[in-house]
Scaffold this motif. Structure first.
Motif, PDB file in Angstrom:
ATOM      1  N   SER A  66       2.020 -55.872  28.422  1.00 36.56           N
ATOM      2  CA  SER A  66       3.413 -55.738  28.000  1.00 36.56           C
ATOM      3  C   SER A  66       4.247 -56.926  28.463  1.00 36.56           C
ATOM      4  O   SER A  66       5.113 -57.424  27.730  1.00 36.56           O
ATOM      5  N   CYS A  67       3.982 -57.430  29.676  1.00 41.20           N
ATOM      6  CA  CYS A  67       4.706 -58.585  30.191  1.00 41.20           C
ATOM      7  C   CYS A  67       4.461 -59.809  29.317  1.00 41.20           C
ATOM      8  O   CYS A  67       5.407 -60.510  28.914  1.00 41.20           O
ATOM      9  N   ALA A  68       3.202 -60.070  29.006  1.00 39.75           N
ATOM     10  CA  ALA A  68       2.863 -61.231  28.179  1.00 39.75           C
ATOM     11  C   ALA A  68       3.411 -61.089  26.761  1.00 39.75           C
ATOM     12  O   ALA A  68       3.890 -62.069  26.173  1.00 39.75           O
ATOM     13  N   THR A  87      14.088 -56.118  25.287  1.00 44.22           N
ATOM     14  CA  THR A  87      14.173 -55.628  26.658  1.00 44.22           C
ATOM     15  C   THR A  87      12.963 -54.763  26.991  1.00 44.22           C
ATOM     16  O   THR A  87      12.143 -54.434  26.124  1.00 44.22           O
ATOM     17  N   SER A  88      12.884 -54.381  28.253  1.00 40.84           N
ATOM     18  CA  SER A  88      11.763 -53.562  28.706  1.00 40.84           C
ATOM     19  C   SER A  88      11.893 -52.113  28.252  1.00 40.84           C
ATOM     20  O   SER A  88      10.962 -51.330  28.460  1.00 40.84           O
ATOM     21  N   VAL A  89      13.019 -51.733  27.631  1.00 47.54           N
ATOM     22  CA  VAL A  89      13.177 -50.353  27.172  1.00 47.54           C
ATOM     23  C   VAL A  89      12.116 -50.007  26.123  1.00 47.54           C
ATOM     24  O   VAL A  89      11.561 -48.905  26.123  1.00 47.54           O
ATOM     25  N   VAL A  94       7.058 -47.107  24.738  1.00 45.31           N
ATOM     26  CA  VAL A  94       5.765 -47.221  24.077  1.00 45.31           C
ATOM     27  C   VAL A  94       4.603 -46.962  25.027  1.00 45.31           C
ATOM     28  O   VAL A  94       3.594 -46.357  24.631  1.00 45.31           O
ATOM     29  N   VAL A  95       4.701 -47.420  26.286  1.00 42.89           N
ATOM     30  CA  VAL A  95       3.542 -47.311  27.180  1.00 42.89           C
ATOM     31  C   VAL A  95       3.270 -45.872  27.617  1.00 42.89           C
ATOM     32  O   VAL A  95       2.169 -45.584  28.084  1.00 42.89           O
TER      33      VAL A  95
END
Length: 759
Positions: A66-68, A87-89, A94-95
């Motif tokens: 997810s970071c990449a 954004t990380s939202v 999703v995860v």
């Protein structure tokens, strides 16, 4: 300052309920057993299960992926005309099903590492909340952006010079990681203290708890995951229209279609280069570009921004332009570029020595002073006012509470339930981890600047001075951010300081700004995420490892993506040479480049000092200091009028702060969508809003991102840019909006063939 108002100094992601100072007796609170902050007591759980696994295979796999992914997509979009920051939202939503899927299908037997006694399980049990938090922290590193890419881009795409890839990589890595080292010095005061409560984190805490509660599909309705998938597919399918088939739909300026030969009408109606009256877009990328998703902003912030935008764009700028302040009519009304006295684009090569890449005083004296468009000039003035107003606003409205909290913090009264649980169940991160990281990154930073033929122009003492500024301001700005959710920026201060001390060197200026400004921002980001882990009861060592790994992964992917695009896309960031319909126009980097000319080449003394044309802009510092005072007085005189405290002068002053690179159509579309969802829908259909609003935002963002990447790798990378028709142009078809209206100014052939005073 890479762009006026780029960092307005005000965070708008969440506005906490204001605690009256008199209602919070910090030193004699009876509620210290839980938390002295009411919002924390209402939001954060006081339970913890230390047996839950954290750094599992699922955490590493989903976290790094997810970071990449976010890092690649954000940098990919960063060069495009409508830049979207994912954004990380999206990852946070999703995860969850992905983690549960892995828990259901992966084998649970142990995997042994050859040659060691170490083993781990691919599936240590059900996917849990702590894994979810750590994956989101990973994603945060990929979503936050890498400011140093601005420097690499302007060197390669604008100054057309070479930069050693290792120097560029070290610049990227050190600017992202330096702040993490000295954040450990202030961790005791800004994380362990219950009075440093970081209100923006409560939004994340609320969402985590909501996602991990059991959800029953409503009758004739959808679960939140199903709703997210419907929105994602719909957004994905639709975005082929504005992205590939009909790019002009990103800005529809009908005023220009009616008055095709009127410069004044097109200045008023253009959504790209003018005031945007009547301009609109049918494209989510236009809505969310530069300002982020309006669905994530509270209603009060949208109103404050709207007021500031309308006052700036439809009152201040038209008056200043039509009274010809600063000879405004010689230049476009809105432009991020720099001009000569006769309205021509400034030829930077005439004032910059090609051999040593330094300011050429003789060339400057023989050529012209630097002139700005009226909007660009006032944007700098308003950014000065925003910085001053932020300090004044925080002191007036939050000063007493902050002082009480700070005193209690330094007395080491850290006995709320969250701190006790963390100290009881988990080992703290050793201080030598932070100190070692700080020393290593400082050394690498000086190597990046002093080595490789000093391509970045900044000497070692400049690096150390920038770091000293960041450390000096970290605690006071950290206290302000942790208690009020407002973060003053150091971009203006750093540019001014190095501009006066070490003028005439554009790369030294932007490198100093990046080390001084962004390293402090990274430290505050680290502390904020550490506080999120504090609330969610994540082992501190796991948090540190994940943040460090996430930063290395994100920095590498951001750098690799930028380097790949800059070396593979022909005429990157040059709209005059790009193919028709190409999105690689780099508007944000264009502003950063022109700012490097203003602050680095010409310098603040010749722009805003006694030798400059715009020294009157310094009065905006005084205006900013005084602006919050009337609001504060009214709030004291009429305490029953709660709405008065929602008037936030720093936000109002910086209302149009992201214009340049954002345009008026971006703002008009953003305000329209924000008012509809976060004011009208929020008030009329609150239950629907609470259930779907943030998920709608994440689905729209994700759909746009996936279609843009698909179009690029299947079609646009092969220079297949769609049908050649009127709608293919990434433009609002207002060619005269950038024309000057002063008589006798020869801007270009298009402008000179029309009546400059047409109505």
């Amino acid at each position: 300052m890479e762009q006026p108002g780029d960092d307005s100094g005000v965070s708008l992601s969440h506005q906490p309920k204001k605690l009256e100072p008199d209602s919070l007796n910090i030193e004699n609170s009876d509620e210290l057993n839980d938390s002295p902050i009411e919002e924390v007591r209402l939001t954060v759980s006081i339970r913890d299960d230390p047996t839950l696994p954290c750094l599992t295979f699922r955490t590493w796999f989903l976290g790094i992926t997810s970071c990449a992914t976010l890092a690649f997509l954000n940098q990919f979009f960063g060069f495009r005309n409508n830049s979207i920051s994912l954004t990380s939202v999206s990852v946070q939503i999703v995860v969850l099903p992905l983690g549960k899927f892995m828990a259901a299908v992966l084998p649970n037997k142990a995997v042994c590492v050859r040659g060691t006694n170490w083993s781990f399980s691919l599936n240590p049990g059900p996917f849990n909340l702590k894994e979810h938090v750590l994956i989101t922290i990973f994603a945060n590193a990929g979503s936050s952006g890498v400011y140093a890419i601005n420097i690499i881009t302007i060197v390669m795409a604008f100054y057309h010079r070479h930069i050693h890839p290792l120097a560029a990589m070290l610049l990227t890595l050190t600017t992202q990681m330096l702040g993490y080292g000295w954040a450990g010095i202030f961790r005791k005061f800004l994380v362990d203290s219950p009075y440093m409560w970081w209100p923006a984190n409560l939004v994340q805490v609320s969402l985590f708890r909501a996602l991990h509660e059991e959800e029953v599909r409503p009758k004739r309705g959808l679960t939140r995951l199903q709703f997210f998938l419907v929105v994602l597919v719909s957004s994905f399918a639709y975005y082929v229209v504005p992205n590939y088939l009909f790019p002009s739909i990103t800005a529809l300026s009908f005023v220009c279609w009616i008055w095709k030969h009127s410069v004044t009408a097109q200045i008023i109606g253009s959504g790209h280069s003018g005031l945007g009256v009547g301009s609109f877009a049918l494209d989510w990328a236009t809505v969310a570009a530069w300002n982020g998703s309006p669905l994530a902003y509270p209603g009060f912030a949208i109103i404050n921004i709207s007021v500031g935008f309308f006052l700036t764009l439809y009152v201040l700028i038209p008056i200043a332009y039509w009274i010809n302040a600063f000879e405004a009519k010689k230049f476009p009304i809105i432009s991020p570029h720099v001009f000569t006295a006769d309205g021509q684009l400034y030829n930077i090569s005439l004032v910059l020595n090609a051999t040593n890449f330094k300011f050429n005083q003789h060339g400057y004296d023989d050529y012209s002073k630097v002139h700005l468009s009226i909007f660009f000039a006032f944007a700098y003035g308003l950014s000065f006012a925003t910085l001053a107003a932020t300090v004044s606003h925080v002191a007036l409205f939050h000063g007493r509470t902050m002082w009480q909290q700070t005193k209690a913090t330094f007395r080491d009264k850290f006995d709320d339930v969250h701190t006790r649980l963390m100290k009881k169940n988990y080992d703290a991160v050793p201080q030598w981890w932070f100190y070692s990281l700080m020393l290593i990154m400082t050394g690498l930073a000086m190597l990046a600047c002093e080595g490789f033929g000093r391509q970045l122009q900044l000497p070692y003492w400049g690096v150390l001075l920038a770091l000293c500024l960041a450390v000096f301001f970290l605690l006071p700005i950290g206290v302000i951010t942790a208690t009020t959710n407002q973060q003053p920026g150091l971009n203006v201060i750093t540019e001014l300081i190095i501009g006066f001390i070490y003028p005439g060197r554009p790369l030294a200026n932007v490198a100093f700004k990046t080390y001084g400004y962004i390293s402090m921002v990274q430290a505050i980001t680290f502390l904020s995420d550490f506080k999120l882990g504090h609330y969610m009861k994540i082992p501190p060592k796991s948090m540190f490892v994940v943040q460090l790994a996430g930063t290395v992964v994100a920095s590498s992917v951001y750098f690799g993506t930028a380097w790949w695009l800059l070396t593979s896309v022909d005429h990157m960031c040059d709209p005059s040479k790009l193919p028709k319909g190409s999105p690689w126009t780099c508007p944000g980097y264009d502003v950063f480049y022109n700012a490097s000319i203003i602050w680095g080449v010409v310098g603040p003394l010749r722009m805003f000092g006694r030798l400059g044309l715009y020294n009157k802009m310094n009065y905006f510092f005084l205006i900013g200091i005084l602006a919050p005072v009337p609001v504060w007085i009214l709030s004291r005189v009429f305490p029953e009028k709660k709405w008065i405290r929602l008037i936030n002068m720093p936000i109002i002053i910086s209302g149009a702060g992201n214009m340049l690179p954002a345009t008026s159509v971006n703002y008009v579309s953003w305000i329209t969508v924000g008012v509809f969802f976060n004011i009208y829908v929020y008030r009329r259909y609150k239950s629907w809003w609470a259930r779907h609003n943030y998920i709608l935002s994440a689905g729209l963002d994700a759909g746009v991102a996936f279609m843009a990447v698909l179009c690029y790798f299947t079609l646009q990378i092969r220079n297949i840019n769609g049908m050649n028709w009127w709608g293919l142009e990434l433009d609002d078809h207002c060619p005269l909006a950038s024309c000057p209206t002063a008589p006798g100014i020869q801007a270009d052939e298009m402008c000179t063939t029309h009546n400059m005073l047409a109505v």
